[in-house]
Scaffold this active site. Structure first.
Site, PDB file in Angstrom:
ATOM      1  N   ARG A  83       0.822  -1.218   0.000  1.00  0.00           N
ATOM      2  CA  ARG A  83       0.000   0.000   0.000  1.00  0.00           C
ATOM      3  C   ARG A  83       0.856   1.268   0.000  1.00  0.00           C
ATOM      4  O   ARG A  83       0.390   2.355  -0.295  1.00  0.00           O
ATOM      5  CB  ARG A  83      -0.981  -0.023   1.186  1.00  0.00           C
ATOM      6  CG  ARG A  83      -2.006   1.071   1.113  1.00  0.00           C
ATOM      7  CD  ARG A  83      -3.234   0.897   2.013  1.00  0.00           C
ATOM      8  NE  ARG A  83      -3.130  -0.094   3.052  1.00  0.00           N
ATOM      9  CZ  ARG A  83      -2.531   0.088   4.238  1.00  0.00           C
ATOM     10  NH1 ARG A  83      -2.005   1.251   4.537  1.00  0.00           N
ATOM     11  NH2 ARG A  83      -2.486  -0.892   5.114  1.00  0.00           N
ATOM     12  N   TYR A 136     -17.430  15.611 -15.375  1.00  0.00           N
ATOM     13  CA  TYR A 136     -17.815  14.205 -15.278  1.00  0.00           C
ATOM     14  C   TYR A 136     -18.909  14.073 -14.213  1.00  0.00           C
ATOM     15  O   TYR A 136     -18.783  14.622 -13.118  1.00  0.00           O
ATOM     16  CB  TYR A 136     -16.589  13.364 -14.921  1.00  0.00           C
ATOM     17  CG  TYR A 136     -16.790  11.886 -15.067  1.00  0.00           C
ATOM     18  CD1 TYR A 136     -16.967  11.315 -16.324  1.00  0.00           C
ATOM     19  CD2 TYR A 136     -16.806  11.056 -13.959  1.00  0.00           C
ATOM     20  CE1 TYR A 136     -17.167   9.951 -16.462  1.00  0.00           C
ATOM     21  CE2 TYR A 136     -16.996   9.685 -14.090  1.00  0.00           C
ATOM     22  CZ  TYR A 136     -17.172   9.144 -15.338  1.00  0.00           C
ATOM     23  OH  TYR A 136     -17.367   7.800 -15.483  1.00  0.00           O
ATOM     24  N   ASP A 208      -9.015  17.979 -14.960  1.00  0.00           N
ATOM     25  CA  ASP A 208      -9.171  16.601 -15.404  1.00  0.00           C
ATOM     26  C   ASP A 208      -8.956  16.625 -16.917  1.00  0.00           C
ATOM     27  O   ASP A 208      -9.786  17.121 -17.671  1.00  0.00           O
ATOM     28  CB  ASP A 208     -10.578  16.096 -15.048  1.00  0.00           C
ATOM     29  CG  ASP A 208     -10.834  14.661 -15.512  1.00  0.00           C
ATOM     30  OD1 ASP A 208     -10.176  14.217 -16.474  1.00  0.00           O
ATOM     31  OD2 ASP A 208     -11.715  13.998 -14.936  1.00  0.00           O
ATOM     32  N   LYS A 233      -8.933   5.364 -19.956  1.00  0.00           N
ATOM     33  CA  LYS A 233      -9.277   5.828 -21.298  1.00  0.00           C
ATOM     34  C   LYS A 233      -8.032   5.803 -22.198  1.00  0.00           C
ATOM     35  O   LYS A 233      -7.540   4.738 -22.503  1.00  0.00           O
ATOM     36  CB  LYS A 233      -9.910   7.219 -21.201  1.00  0.00           C
ATOM     37  CG  LYS A 233     -10.954   7.347 -20.065  1.00  0.00           C
ATOM     38  CD  LYS A 233     -12.205   6.519 -20.299  1.00  0.00           C
ATOM     39  CE  LYS A 233     -13.125   6.454 -19.086  1.00  0.00           C
ATOM     40  NZ  LYS A 233     -13.531   7.736 -18.502  1.00  0.00           N
TER      41      LYS A 233
HETATM   42  C1  LIG Z   1     -14.044   8.062 -17.197  1.00  0.00           C
HETATM   43  C2  LIG Z   1     -13.771   9.399 -16.613  1.00  0.00           C
HETATM   44  C3  LIG Z   1     -13.559   9.564 -15.246  1.00  0.00           C
HETATM   45  C4  LIG Z   1     -13.668   8.421 -14.271  1.00  0.00           C
HETATM   46  O1  LIG Z   1     -12.640   7.494 -14.491  1.00  0.00           O
HETATM   47  P1  LIG Z   1     -12.789   5.916 -14.119  1.00  0.00           P
HETATM   48  O2  LIG Z   1     -11.475   5.375 -14.533  1.00  0.00           O
HETATM   49  O3  LIG Z   1     -13.939   5.394 -14.896  1.00  0.00           O
HETATM   50  O4  LIG Z   1     -13.032   5.868 -12.653  1.00  0.00           O
HETATM   51  C5  LIG Z   1     -13.252  10.826 -14.780  1.00  0.00           C
HETATM   52  N1  LIG Z   1     -13.174  11.875 -15.615  1.00  0.00           N
HETATM   53  C6  LIG Z   1     -13.381  11.760 -16.939  1.00  0.00           C
HETATM   54  C7  LIG Z   1     -13.271  12.952 -17.805  1.00  0.00           C
HETATM   55  C8  LIG Z   1     -13.677  10.520 -17.485  1.00  0.00           C
HETATM   56  O5  LIG Z   1     -13.879  10.398 -18.792  1.00  0.00           O
END
Ligand SMILES: *Cc1c(COP(=O)(O)O)cnc(C)c1O
Length: 422
Positions: A83, A136, A208, A233
């Site tokens: 961890r 998001y 983000d 992604k």
């Molecule tokens: C998919 C996504 C998230 C969340 O990510 P996960 O890996 O699904 O937890 C956060 N911000 C954006 C812009 C996303 O496309």
């Protein structure tokens, strides 16, 4: 012959301003930071272990001394317990920091784990966070429910309204949070303006940047304090792992790392190994996705059955000017609205179009090698009525097309035959 962009890159490298480009960093990380690997392995070894052993008590005490008071850096860096760190995960963190041009990076098991960990670590009761709408959905939900429950004040401001953003700042504001580009309308934050507001009021800024990737946009170079990614992604890029990341100045990441050891959301080494494998082709994939998305956006904008196209690489997009200034590519997601058909609900025409597409899978997510398509009204807002969806800005005829790495011509032909069927 090299093209103008490549010539400029060569000049900045020679001038020592940028050591190397996105693809070199994607493959190697920082060249000067390259370390010898166990067993002379070229690939980062997968260290799949939950804990680490000490040779004897003297070895343990030397480690504790180095950890508590500083000392032999090699000793302080060695593993103690899963961890608190893992060498495979740390190698990927270094590579991500190099890609974003940040001091350090920290990986998480999902993108949402990165978001929640960062917000919980940086905010305390009585403080205030501002975030833009079009963020998001789960991030907004976390701010409006969990953070409020903990006594943290939250304000949502319209994306692109910098006066409203600045007016929302209070003496206790600690953080401004936004996405760029956003989902699903690909709105782009003017990073220079955001950073100027943040610095003037001594408020930290967080972006983000999942939709952009460090290949297309590097917010830290504009002075943003922290970048977050859903590495599920583009960074992973193969629709086979979940991961998240935060990248920023080393001190800030160190503080987040301490919180992570308590909150407990760490990335599994095997997922980190796959993430590194994905990262090596990030620049190649994203350039292909940029190119196809631009061609798709231009094709759709000229199609009579398409009412509106949202893509920051089109002059008709509200943030085209900002995007061309601060991004080197506009990403692989194109959103668009299907035009009305006589005698049919917009929701149904749009579904028929989606069902007629043969290349993309119908699925949430984006950024992988496989193209994915979805109707946000049904994928993310199914429980709402048409009116309620409109109130949150989601039209029934909206399509989000997350382009993969299939051939541009095949994707254009697929769109053409599907549109001919409605
Ligand atoms: C998919 C996504 C998230 C969340 O990510 P996960 O890996 O699904 O937890 C956060 N911000 C954006 C812009 C996303 O496309």
């Amino acid at each position: 012959m090299i093209n103008l962009a490549e010539q400029q890159q060569v000049e900045t490298i020679v001038a020592g301003e940028r050591p190397d480009g996105a693809s070199t960093r994607a493959v190697h990380g920082r060249l000067e930071g390259r370390r010898p690997q166990a067993n002379h392995s070229l690939v980062t070894p997968l260290v799949q272990t939950a804990t680490y052993t000490f040779h004897d008590t003297a070895d343990l005490c030397a480690f504790m001394e180095a950890k508590m008071w500083g000392g032999d850096p090699a000793m302080a860096e060695r593993g103690e317990y899963g961890r608190y760190g893992n060498p495979t995960v740390q190698a990927v963190e270094r590579r991500l920091a190099a890609l974003e041009n940040g001091g350090d990076a920290l990986l998480f098991p999902t993108g949402m784990a990165a978001v929640t960990n960062v917000l919980l670590s940086m905010l305390s009761a009585g403080s205030h966070v501002i975030f833009t709408d079009d963020c998001y959905r789960r991030t907004r939900y976390f701010c409006n429910t969990f953070l409020r429950r903990l006594g943290i004040e939250t304000t949502q401001v319209p994306m692109g309204d910098y006066e409203a953003l600045e007016a929302a700042i209070r003496p206790n504001t600690r953080l401004i949070l936004s996405e760029s580009p956003t989902n699903p309308y690909l709105r782009v934050v003017d990073l220079e303006r955001l950073v100027a507001i943040g610095r003037h009021h001594r408020v930290k800024t967080l972006i983000d940047a999942t939709f952009a990737t460090p290949v297309n946009q590097r917010p830290l170079e504009f002075g943003v304090d922290l970048v977050i990614h859903s590495a599920t992604k583009y960074l992973g890029g193969h629709n086979d792992i979940m991961a998240g990341a935060a990248v920023g100045e080393a001190g800030l990441i160190h503080a987040l790392r301490q919180s992570q050891g308590v909150l407990g959301g760490v990335l599994d080494p095997h997922a980190a190994y796959l993430l590194e494998r994905g990262l090596k082709t990030l620049a190649l994939r994203v350039r292909q996705q940029n190119q196809t998305a631009q061609a798709v956006a231009e094709y759709l904008a000229a199609h009579p059955k398409v009412e509106r196209v949202w893509y920051p690489g089109l002059p008709s997009h509200p943030d085209y000017a900002v995007a061309t200034r601060q991004m080197s590519g506009f990403g692989g997601v194109v959103s668009f609205e299907i035009g009305p058909r006589p005698g049919e609900e917009a929701l149904d025409t749009t579904s028929r179009f989606i069902d007629a597409m043969t290349i993309p899978y119908i699925a949430p997510s984006l950024g992988g090698v496989e193209s994915l398509i979805e109707q946000p009204a049904l994928m993310s807002y199914y429980e709402l009525s048409t009116e309620e969806r409109l109130a949150v800005g989601i039209k029934d005829n909206l399509v989000r097309f997350a382009i993969g790495v299939e051939d541009t011509a095949d994707i254009l032909a697929d769109l053409d035959q599907a549109l001919a069927q409605i």
